[in-house]
Scaffold this active site. Structure first.
Site, PDB file in Angstrom:
ATOM      1  N   CYS A  90      26.710  -1.400 -75.700  1.00  0.00           N
ATOM      2  CA  CYS A  90      25.506  -1.019 -74.955  1.00  0.00           C
ATOM      3  C   CYS A  90      25.611  -1.426 -73.492  1.00  0.00           C
ATOM      4  O   CYS A  90      24.632  -1.905 -72.901  1.00  0.00           O
ATOM      5  CB  CYS A  90      24.255  -1.628 -75.582  1.00  0.00           C
ATOM      6  SG  CYS A  90      23.911  -1.027 -77.223  1.00  0.00           S
ATOM      7  N   HIS A 143      22.939  -4.807 -69.809  1.00  0.00           N
ATOM      8  CA  HIS A 143      22.835  -4.100 -71.082  1.00  0.00           C
ATOM      9  C   HIS A 143      22.007  -2.834 -70.848  1.00  0.00           C
ATOM     10  O   HIS A 143      21.139  -2.816 -69.984  1.00  0.00           O
ATOM     11  CB  HIS A 143      22.123  -5.045 -72.059  1.00  0.00           C
ATOM     12  CG  HIS A 143      22.069  -4.580 -73.474  1.00  0.00           C
ATOM     13  ND1 HIS A 143      21.135  -3.690 -73.925  1.00  0.00           N
ATOM     14  CD2 HIS A 143      22.817  -4.915 -74.549  1.00  0.00           C
ATOM     15  CE1 HIS A 143      21.315  -3.497 -75.233  1.00  0.00           C
ATOM     16  NE2 HIS A 143      22.328  -4.225 -75.636  1.00  0.00           N
ATOM     17  N   LYS A 164      18.397 -12.684 -82.282  1.00  0.00           N
ATOM     18  CA  LYS A 164      19.649 -13.221 -81.743  1.00  0.00           C
ATOM     19  C   LYS A 164      19.626 -14.742 -81.663  1.00  0.00           C
ATOM     20  O   LYS A 164      20.517 -15.362 -81.074  1.00  0.00           O
ATOM     21  CB  LYS A 164      19.908 -12.635 -80.350  1.00  0.00           C
ATOM     22  CG  LYS A 164      20.225 -11.143 -80.362  1.00  0.00           C
ATOM     23  CD  LYS A 164      20.607 -10.667 -78.981  1.00  0.00           C
ATOM     24  CE  LYS A 164      20.447  -9.178 -78.818  1.00  0.00           C
ATOM     25  NZ  LYS A 164      21.560  -8.391 -79.382  1.00  0.00           N
ATOM     26  N   GLN A 172      20.880 -13.004 -74.351  1.00  0.00           N
ATOM     27  CA  GLN A 172      22.028 -13.846 -74.713  1.00  0.00           C
ATOM     28  C   GLN A 172      21.882 -15.265 -74.169  1.00  0.00           C
ATOM     29  O   GLN A 172      22.519 -16.194 -74.678  1.00  0.00           O
ATOM     30  CB  GLN A 172      23.335 -13.235 -74.176  1.00  0.00           C
ATOM     31  CG  GLN A 172      23.667 -11.843 -74.703  1.00  0.00           C
ATOM     32  CD  GLN A 172      23.947 -11.817 -76.209  1.00  0.00           C
ATOM     33  OE1 GLN A 172      24.300 -12.829 -76.817  1.00  0.00           O
ATOM     34  NE2 GLN A 172      23.757 -10.656 -76.816  1.00  0.00           N
ATOM     35  N   ASP A 177      16.944 -11.062 -68.107  1.00  0.00           N
ATOM     36  CA  ASP A 177      17.202 -10.629 -69.470  1.00  0.00           C
ATOM     37  C   ASP A 177      17.888 -11.793 -70.180  1.00  0.00           C
ATOM     38  O   ASP A 177      19.080 -12.027 -70.001  1.00  0.00           O
ATOM     39  CB  ASP A 177      18.086  -9.384 -69.454  1.00  0.00           C
ATOM     40  CG  ASP A 177      18.587  -9.012 -70.846  1.00  0.00           C
ATOM     41  OD1 ASP A 177      18.281  -9.740 -71.818  1.00  0.00           O
ATOM     42  OD2 ASP A 177      19.299  -7.998 -70.959  1.00  0.00           O
TER      43      ASP A 177
END
Ligand SMILES: Cc1ncc(COP(=O)(O)O)c(C=O)c1O
Ligand SMILES: Cc1ncc(COP(=O)(O)O)c(C=O)c1O
Lengths: 410, 150, 410, 150
Positions: free
Chosen positions: C365, C122, C225, C202, C199
């Site tokens: 993104c 991202h 999220k 998600q 990261d």
């Protein structure tokens, strides 16, 4: 003067008890309470239109973006900004000051350049500049306070030279209530081509603020100190300043293109809003601004001068109590720091708390100022629109009790 | 305000206003500094350790009545004691304050029998945020002992 | 498999209509909806204990601090962190990645050092490293994707050397649903002494995540999220990493002492939390974590595998539809990007929106990934606990309508 | 879905699928690039200006049917026109789309009389977020004209 007592009904927390007494909240300089209007705006957002902004081709996303950008426009008009694009949403004042310090520090400032501060600054307007000094070799220079707790401008001529690139000053001290001499510093800055940053964390919530009249280059403030949610703040900058300022945070939303090894930035203000912004919080801040505008910032200020004046008057009757700050309520804000006899500020706060009165005790994130005042800690009562003379009376009564607890005559 | 009276007992106010052994040690000693960043209380401690005992000590710093009184009382409780005895007192203190879990060591029939003046700090237990204040001198002491490598 | 349909009642927004149809929300990879439990926790905080944290000697401040620190402890246990002190609250994933990039970039990395990324990152895990590269001269190196949309590790041996100081990888792609090869990269990092940043924007919301098992040095993710509020995120770091990492943001709360020209930092995690933190948002995230734990992250993941599998199956029946991402639902996440014939993604999204279906369209993104996939934009449906097979059916029906609108046989 | 039919009229899909004048100009020309960062639509424009008129033009880029069709239709509407005429068309277009405030310039008795194919973009007005798509070629054109210093 407008009577604001009716506002209290909008603040659910004010009807709670603390240690068996109705809460008297005198810690608004730390954070203010929130009216139902703000809570409802946030809740309504989540319940009906929650979505990520600037992204979607679907209805919720459009509604969320409109609400978010609407909040920006409301904040812009609240401070009379030239355009909503001059309003950048940040996490808070601290975050905004770091964006400015790093933006200029890593890209513009050079060794030997100077940043001019005042000794009354909050840590959030000191430490970012120290960090930048470490990376760039710029020098920090401080203006002192006079005996009357005003920023001492008599040294300004001596200090000011072309090496001063940034002047950064609190609009209102969170310890002494001192108003920062913004107008004079803006004039001084102009003479050497420096930019002026105003830490408006205490100013904007309490004082009618018009960035055009102010003349500064940047004004930063926090939502949570002006009836809004935590997690949101504002960096206002003159359009040309925001254009020249390099972004510090990289990520989604702040780019117009990303290649493997380099990127191009989005236009202002998105350039400074990397990642998913605090959407609900911005909307909450928009509602807070609406609420304040409905009262009218002139009325807010009048109420503050009145209650601060009353507090200073009543506190003068408490034996062995020293107030640190200007004595004229029309020349100061409503953060009133004091010391009571030899009772340490934490003990004062603990005793007041037993009477349901919330004040702060400590260094108030302003250690350099505390050293200057030669105190290690003070107690601080600070006021906002929901406070009444009755709150001040209860404070004074409890201070007399504190004296008794410490074996001093009442 | 019964709780307040319990908290600010006369003996605490006395130690606060007339702290024992304020100053610095000269000659060989170890130094340690305790800081409570959330409230700014500071506690500076010098101790001299000789032959497994604390033979001298001095304190400086500033803070609330609780931290300062606790430090002053600590002076009375540790100077002239062996390290083992000091560790014992410290352990009892932390049990009394509920900092360490275990049975309250105090003998409520005979006030002062176990910890002397320090027992006056019991009242702090009803004010959980202030327990850190009372404990500041003791965490500083622990650091000093560590430095003394005893 | 546990049936999660009953959860839908907890999400007020799901009963709204969009363009005359009941909302089908398939944009959870951008941001998820919020259950009443989270909204109530935030509201309760503001109505009963709102105060600034770590500061006051008054009751509200103590309650607020307990609630805030309680949220930290809940988040820590959710990801099986060694201690709550390993959990730093940030504004979001983007903010956390910038803290890491600047912390190492400005203080540790040297010209010639390398940062290893993957092409599926991202923008928020690319641009901060580019900014740092600009200030330090470090080099960015990318791992590609294989034809099956997996990170191509065949090049790893060639690329890996002692100059690689940081390996940063998405735990789960927000475009293709690809799971990042964290275990392999952790092993590789160990061999050259690099640190690994995951990261988890998600990953954490969708996959049972145990930082001890993961073996990485940092894991970052966003509250919004995973059913939580906007404006809050987490930087988890191994204790020793957080100790060595220099803070980026300076200000109140992150210091133990401030002198005029230098300061000392507070202990971890406060060192990284300059200024008033997003208090209410952290508490909301705590409630979101409670909610997810009540469902059970295994059940969350099973539900996701099930619905993703069903979606991939049904989408395969739509003529001329290309899915970008691994085909085995058990080896991927629930973000499903696709292209439909020659209909541009924005047109797909607009048409679906007319049927009340919210999907995203664009570059998500992740422009470098889009270039790698040789598409300018995709439409993306992404799922969460409240989505059902029925939602997938409505998506597929609407896609068939989109074909008709564009004059393709239905 | 009447609105969708209004939005995606046949003539728009035709221009989207068969855009006019795709490519680059060789020889003297000015170039401008339009980008819609929120959705990624790109529009690249070359125009040749001679004697106060646009004598040739070419377009590249990618994006949704609305932006691409609008660009293709723009080609028909501006090539061979004087700068003044082009400014007129652009003005009419922005009025039709509600981008500029003013009366709708279209003659609804005679479809196509004022803006030709471009009138098919009327349907976009009901989709406010897509207006930017339709306008992208026109903001790019404005930039190109500025560069051409006409
Ligand atoms: C994989 C990934 N990383 C990072 C981010 C950025 O998260 P945030 O926008 O919450 O900072 C996102 C979400 O947009 C994402 O999907
Ligand atoms: C004068 C001043 N500046 C800066 C700050 C920092 O604001 P925040 O903590 O919201 O970032 C405060 C509040 O604590 C303040 O009073």
């Amino acid at each position: 003067m407008t009577d604001l007592t009716h506002l209290r009904d909008d603040f659910p927390i004010l009807s709670r008890e603390v240690n068996g007494h109705p809460l008297v909240y005198l810690d608004s300089a730390a954070t203010t309470q929130k009216p139902v209007q703000v809570l409802d705006a946030v809740d309504h957002y989540y319940r009906t239109m929650n979505a990520n902004v600037h992204r979607g081709a679907h209805a919720l996303s459009v509604e969320a973006t409109d609400a978010y950008e609407g909040a920006r426009a409301r904040v812009a008009s609240f401070i009379n900004a030239g355009s909503p694009n001059e309003v950048v949403f940040t996490r808070g004042t601290t975050s905004a000051l770091n964006i400015i310090a790093y933006g200029y520090g890593l890209n513009v400032l050079k060794p030997g350049d100077k940043v001019l501060l005042t000794i009354m600054e909050h840590h959030s307007n000191i430490v970012p500049w120290q960090l930048i000094a470490r990376h760039t070799g710029v020098e920090l220079v401080y203006l002192d306070l006079t005996e009357d707790y005003e920023v001492d401008l008599s040294q300004l001529d001596r200090i000011l030279d072309d090496a001063v690139k940034i002047i950064t000053v609190s609009g209102m001290s969170n310890v002494t209530g001192t108003l920062g001499p913004v107008t004079q510093l803006v004039a001084a800055a102009k003479s050497v081509g420096a930019i002026v940053v105003v830490d408006g964390a205490q100013l904007v919530p309490h004082y009618p603020t018009d960035v055009e009249a102010l003349g500064a280059d940047f004004l930063v403030f926090s939502g949570h100190k002006m009836l809004g949610p935590t997690g949101i703040g504002v960096m206002w900058g003159k359009a040309e300043r925001l254009e020249e300022l390099e972004p510090t945070e990289g990520g989604g939303e702040m780019i117009s293109d990303v290649q493997l090894y380099e990127s191009r930035w989005a236009a202002v203000p998105q350039k400074f809003e990397a990642g998913t912004p605090p959407i609900a919080q911005a909307i909450g801040l928009g509602a807070a601004v609406d609420y304040l505008e409905k009262i009218g910032m002139t009325a807010v200020r009048e109420h503050e001068v009145d209650i601060t004046g009353y507090a200073l008057e009543r506190l003068a009757d408490v034996p062995e109590l020293t107030v640190y700050g200007p004595s004229d309520p029309s020349r100061r804000g409503g953060a009133v720091s004091f010391e009571l006899a030899d009772i340490h500020a934490h003990d004062v706060a603990t005793i007041l708390d037993q009477y349901g009165i919330a004040v702060r005790a400590g260094h108030h994130c302003a250690k350099p100022l505390m050293r200057h005042l030669e105190v290690a800690a003070t107690a601080r009562a600070s006021f906002y629109v929901y406070n009444t003379h009755d709150d001040v009376d209860r404070l004074v009564d409890a201070l007399m009790e504190a004296r008794k607890v410490f074996g001093l005559d009442g | 305000m019964a709780d307040l009276k319990e908290l600010y007992r006369q003996v605490i106010l006395d130690h606060y206003r007339n702290p024992r052994r304020r100053g610095k040690l000269s000659g060989p000693h170890v130094h340690a500094e305790g800081l409570n960043p959330s409230c700014g209380d500071e506690f500076f401690l010098d101790i001299r350790v000789e032959d497994g005992a604390i033979t001298d000590a001095a304190i400086e710093g500033q803070g609330c009545s609780i931290s300062q009184a606790s430090g002053s009382m600590m002076m009375d409780a540790i100077v002239g004691k062996t390290i083992d005895e000091v560790r014992g007192v410290s352990g009892q203190f932390k049990l009394m304050m509920g900092i360490d879990e275990g049975e309250d060591p105090l003998d409520h029939e005979r006030p002062g029998a176990v910890l002397g003046d320090l027992e006056a700090l019991q009242g702090v237990r009803k004010f959980p945020v202030r327990i850190k204040c009372a404990d500041l001198p003791w965490t500083t002491l622990a650091e000093a002992l560590e430095r003394a490598e005893v």
